[in-house]
Design a protein around this motif. Structure first.
Motif, PDB file in Angstrom:
ATOM      1  N   ALA A 104       0.834  -1.205   0.000  1.00  0.00           N
ATOM      2  CA  ALA A 104       0.000   0.000   0.000  1.00  0.00           C
ATOM      3  C   ALA A 104       0.868   1.253   0.000  1.00  0.00           C
ATOM      4  CB  ALA A 104      -0.920  -0.011   1.217  1.00  0.00           C
ATOM      5  N   TYR A 105       2.043   1.184   0.655  1.00  0.00           N
ATOM      6  CA  TYR A 105       2.936   2.344   0.743  1.00  0.00           C
ATOM      7  C   TYR A 105       4.330   1.957   0.265  1.00  0.00           C
ATOM      8  CZ  TYR A 105      -0.765   4.011   3.813  1.00  0.00           C
ATOM      9  OH  TYR A 105      -1.973   4.368   4.335  1.00  0.00           O
ATOM     10  N   LEU A 106       4.977   2.874  -0.437  1.00  0.00           N
ATOM     11  CA  LEU A 106       6.344   2.695  -0.907  1.00  0.00           C
ATOM     12  C   LEU A 106       7.295   2.693   0.278  1.00  0.00           C
ATOM     13  CD1 LEU A 106       8.087   2.514  -3.507  1.00  0.00           C
ATOM     14  CD2 LEU A 106       8.334   5.011  -3.387  1.00  0.00           C
ATOM     15  N   ARG A 107       8.275   1.760   0.280  1.00  0.00           N
ATOM     16  CA  ARG A 107       9.230   1.652   1.379  1.00  0.00           C
ATOM     17  C   ARG A 107      10.590   2.184   0.948  1.00  0.00           C
ATOM     18  NH1 ARG A 107       8.445  -1.140   5.947  1.00  0.00           N
ATOM     19  NH2 ARG A 107       6.375  -2.027   6.213  1.00  0.00           N
ATOM     20  N   LEU A 108      11.347   2.661   1.938  1.00  0.00           N
ATOM     21  CA  LEU A 108      12.668   3.233   1.691  1.00  0.00           C
ATOM     22  C   LEU A 108      13.622   2.755   2.775  1.00  0.00           C
ATOM     23  CD1 LEU A 108      14.522   5.313   0.202  1.00  0.00           C
ATOM     24  CD2 LEU A 108      13.736   7.001   1.863  1.00  0.00           C
ATOM     25  N   SER A 129       8.266   3.692   5.767  1.00  0.00           N
ATOM     26  CA  SER A 129       7.157   3.856   4.827  1.00  0.00           C
ATOM     27  C   SER A 129       6.116   4.745   5.481  1.00  0.00           C
ATOM     28  CB  SER A 129       6.541   2.499   4.449  1.00  0.00           C
ATOM     29  OG  SER A 129       5.671   2.049   5.464  1.00  0.00           O
ATOM     30  N   ALA A 130       5.082   5.076   4.721  1.00  0.00           N
ATOM     31  CA  ALA A 130       4.007   5.899   5.277  1.00  0.00           C
ATOM     32  C   ALA A 130       3.071   5.079   6.158  1.00  0.00           C
ATOM     33  CB  ALA A 130       3.216   6.564   4.148  1.00  0.00           C
ATOM     34  N   GLY A 131       3.285   3.756   6.212  1.00  0.00           N
ATOM     35  CA  GLY A 131       2.439   2.907   7.032  1.00  0.00           C
ATOM     36  C   GLY A 131       3.135   2.348   8.253  1.00  0.00           C
ATOM     37  N   GLY A 132       4.481   2.409   8.281  1.00  0.00           N
ATOM     38  CA  GLY A 132       5.231   1.892   9.409  1.00  0.00           C
ATOM     39  C   GLY A 132       6.718   2.004   9.153  1.00  0.00           C
ATOM     40  N   LEU A 133       7.535   1.505  10.077  1.00  0.00           N
ATOM     41  CA  LEU A 133       8.981   1.598   9.923  1.00  0.00           C
ATOM     42  C   LEU A 133       9.662   0.527  10.764  1.00  0.00           C
ATOM     43  CD1 LEU A 133      10.049   3.019  12.770  1.00  0.00           C
ATOM     44  CD2 LEU A 133       9.182   5.081  11.671  1.00  0.00           C
ATOM     45  N   LEU A 172       5.507  11.858   5.005  1.00  0.00           N
ATOM     46  CA  LEU A 172       6.339  10.667   4.872  1.00  0.00           C
ATOM     47  C   LEU A 172       6.329  10.149   3.434  1.00  0.00           C
ATOM     48  CD1 LEU A 172       5.528   8.636   8.125  1.00  0.00           C
ATOM     49  CD2 LEU A 172       7.737   9.594   7.472  1.00  0.00           C
ATOM     50  N   GLY A 173       5.151  10.147   2.823  1.00  0.00           N
ATOM     51  CA  GLY A 173       5.044   9.666   1.448  1.00  0.00           C
ATOM     52  C   GLY A 173       5.853  10.511   0.482  1.00  0.00           C
ATOM     53  N   ARG A 174       5.775  11.845   0.637  1.00  0.00           N
ATOM     54  CA  ARG A 174       6.524  12.743  -0.253  1.00  0.00           C
ATOM     55  C   ARG A 174       8.029  12.566  -0.058  1.00  0.00           C
ATOM     56  NH1 ARG A 174       2.635  16.518   1.445  1.00  0.00           N
ATOM     57  NH2 ARG A 174       4.186  17.515   2.809  1.00  0.00           N
TER      58      ARG A 174
END
Length: 717
Positions: A602-606, A640-644, A706-708
């Motif tokens: 659902a969210y891009l991870r980095l 990510s915008a959903g967790g870390l 976070l997403g940006r």
């Protein structure tokens, strides 16, 4: 011819040589000519004082005397004797014992009159003597001044109203009328059976295949044991119920609401009737309420500590106390108990309700009538002109009502009201959402109290539940911080005739009390989320609904299933059910697998390093015992915008709630939120752990930031 009692008195006087036989003959003739008793003539002429005559009669007839000025007569005894009977036969009921009614009279009753009283009241009669003056004063004291006059006026008014076919509220004794073979008998039997089974509601629902008739007992609906042929009398039953509550029996297309008062034995019941149209006929719900109830804070189900908090809140001179919960959770009963505790002659208490649930003596109650423009807001404005000390508003439904109630509290009044929210903390955000200014809220509200109703285990068939899962006991022990599983004992009801084989008898409430102190006011002014507010309340020792329920489970009052059923999903999740209670230091690390980059998410991870601070969501005392520091600093490993994922020297248990502060290198304020530990792995160098968390209450703006940030960093890579 002299009366029998006059002859007895005259013979006694002659025997005692207190009067000559010639003189007594003259007094007997005078009494006969004036149609009075010999006793009255002797007292009137001053021959003997009344006290002496009563002593002579008592000795002769073996009757004792009583001083009505020195005794107190129970109200229950007075209630058994109608005023018109007591006044007509000139006696005062003194006591009832073993179906014998003791009455005080100033002149012994003749056998014929005693038989009449016995036939009308249904009790055997025992007579004691008292002076006529004391008797008259007692009749005024216990039945009211000019009671006989008022009785005659009421009788004449009722006859006049009946002759003009004027509708007025009547009270029917359904227990007696149930003997008639008619639809009236059928309806009375339905109501009577519901009352005897402790039902709060009677539901009559028509369907294509027949009629469903159910009773709501202890919050759950149970089918009533009536023959299927009852469907043939549905229209007649509904018409009878409508007649009882003065509803239009012809109107079947629109919903109608009415009220009736009936009598069952010595109990008066207030019936609230509501009808709605369905494709197969009208559906009817009859709510059964006693006209008089004894409201007590001690009987609400409050713990000792919570009871002290309640006592402190209702003694405040001003402010608002909100009770929150869904419909049917007992909010109004709690408020009535509060009002009953502070209801004194020195206080003016006014309520505005929809509808008026119970009648309370000494309190002015107003029924909301939207059809004529009498809503909560308008009624509240008018109430202020009556100079009340305490006000109860049945429900705050809109901004106008909320603002008026708040301003009333700010001007020195104590206000009670209700809200429909899931927990206490949500009450604050609900009021802010409908438009109440935070500064008004912080200045006026004293507390938010959430509550739910749970069923009580039947005391006649309660047994210990040895088959309860160990996981459930571990969960209870963890949630209320018990030292040992041995402290957790779970009980259940086996089922018996007393509880109709349900295992439950009666209900009680579980509570969550959130006082609004200075720290809470600061959060309100900052428009904090409900989660942040609840977090602060928990740190100050607030017991949640679920925790209060667990305490009642341990005390053997209810079952875990009852607590789970009324606890919201946020408080009791599937993950909680599967969690294990493990003592500090016994947690085994689990492996966290780094996700596949090609996997859809659902969210891009980095994979990036960002500074963050975290605190375990628990009290400082518990943290020190577990070896945690109040606040830890770390960096992320995966974001990510959903967790870390971040580094930690502590072995954080799966399921722990953390308070995170994430510092992004974008020169803006750090992002704050709550997060839940979902995975844990020991690092390869054995110098700590990688902790994976998911965000719980991050704001939309924070998630967007976070997403940006992740998108920009990914593009640069």
């Amino acid at each position: 011819m002299p009366k029998k009692l006059d002859i007895i008195l005259s013979e006694a006087l002659i025997e005692k040589r207190l009067i000559a036989q010639n003189d007594i003959g003259n007094f007997l003739k005078e009494a006969e000519s004036l149609n009075e008793s010999l006793q009255q003539i002797l007292i009137k002429r001053g021959i003997f004082p009344e006290k002496d005559i009563l002593n002579i009669l008592g000795e002769k007839l073996k009757l004792s005397s009583v001083n009505l000025r020195e005794i107190t007569i129970d109200k229950a005894v007075l209630a058994k004797v109608p005023v018109k009977i007591a006044l007509y036969y000139r006696f005062v009921p003194v006591q009832i014992k073993d179906r014998v009614l003791t009455i005080a009279v100033s002149c012994p009753l003749e056998i014929k009159i005693q038989d009449e009283v016995r036939a009308q009241l249904g009790y055997d009669i025992e007579t004691v003597l008292s002076s006529s003056g004391d008797l008259l004063e007692s009749l005024k004291k216990y039945y009211g001044l000019a009671a006989d006059t008022l009785e005659k006026i009421s009788s004449n008014v009722q006859q006049a109203e009946a002759s003009h076919e004027t509708h007025f509220e009547t009270v029917e004794d359904i227990e007696k009328l149930a003997g008639d073979a008619s639809v009236i008998k059928l309806v009375n039997q339905i109501i009577l059976e519901g009352f005897r089974k402790r039902a709060t509601d009677i539901h009559i629902e028509p369907y294509r295949e027949g009629v469903s008739l159910r009773y709501r007992i202890d919050g759950l609906l149970y089918d009533a044991n009536f023959p299927p042929e009852i469907k043939n009398f549905l229209s007649a039953i509904i018409s009878r119920i409508k007649i009882m509550s003065n509803l239009n029996i012809v109107e079947r297309r629109l919903p109608q609401d009415g009220r009736a008062i009936v009598k069952v034995g010595e109990q008066m019941l207030d019936l609230r009737i509501s009808t709605i149209p369905t494709p197969f006929g009208e559906s009817v719900v009859v709510r059964i309420l006693p006209t008089q109830m004894l409201f007590s804070l001690e009987k609400l189900g409050l713990g000792k500590k919570d009871l002290q908090v309640f006592e402190g809140l209702i003694k405040k001179p001003h402010g608002i106390i909100f009770v929150t919960g869904p419909t049917g959770s007992g909010k109004t009963t709690t408020l009535y108990a509060c009002l009953s505790r502070i209801n004194t002659k020195e206080r003016k208490i006014i309520t505005i309700e929809d509808p008026i649930e119970y009648e309370m003596s000494g309190i002015t109650q107003i029924q909301v009538s939207p059809d004529i423009g009498l809503d909560f807001a308008r009624g509240l404005r008018s109430i202020l002109r009556h100079d009340p000390d305490v006000i109860m508003v049945g429900e705050v439904r809109d901004l106008e009502t909320a603002e008026i109630a708040i301003r009333v509290a700010l001007t020195g009044h104590l206000v009670f009201s209700t809200l429909h929210t899931n927990d206490a903390a949500s009450g604050i955000t609900r009021l802010i959402d409908i438009g109440v200014e935070p500064f008004l809220l912080a200045s006026s509200v004293e507390a938010f109290i959430a509550q739910r109703l749970i069923r009580l285990i039947c005391p006649d068939c309660k047994i210990e539940d040895n088959a309860a899962p160990i996981e459930l006991k571990e969960l209870i022990a963890r949630d209320i911080s018990l030292k040992s599983l041995n402290e957790v004992k779970i009980f259940k009801g086996k089922g018996c005739p007393s509880c109709n084989f349900t295992g439950f008898f009666g209900r009680t409430a579980i509570y969550e009390i959130l006082p609004v102190d200075e720290a809470m006011k600061d959060l309100i002014l900052k428009k904090a989320t409900a989660t942040q507010i609840k977090r602060l309340a928990l740190s100050k020792g607030m017991r949640t609904l679920r925790q209060d329920g667990w305490h009642k489970v341990i005390l053997g009052a209810t079952t875990p299933e009852e607590v789970m059923k009324v606890t919201s999903a946020e408080e009791y999740t599937e993950e909680d059910k599967n969690a294990r209670f493990l003592p500090a230091g016994s947690l085994k690390p689990v492996t966290y697998q780094v996700p596949n980059p090609d996997e859809k998410r659902a969210y891009l991870r980095l994979n990036s390093k960002v500074n963050l601070r975290y605190k375990v969501f628990d009290t400082a005392e518990k943290l020190l015992k577990k070896g945690f520091k109040p606040e830890e600093f770390s960096v992320t490993n995966n974001l990510s915008a959903g967790g870390l994922v971040f580094f930690s020297d502590d072995m954080l248990a799966v399921g722990l709630i953390l308070e995170l502060t994430i510092e992004l290198p974008d020169s803006e304020e750090p992002i704050g939120c709550l997060a839940k530990v979902v995975r844990l792995e020991e690092r390869q160098d054995h110098k700590g752990y990688n902790v994976a968390v998911c965000f719980l209450d991050i704001t939309g703006a924070g998630r967007s930031r976070l997403g940006r940030y992740i998108e920009l960093e990914t593009e640069m890579i």
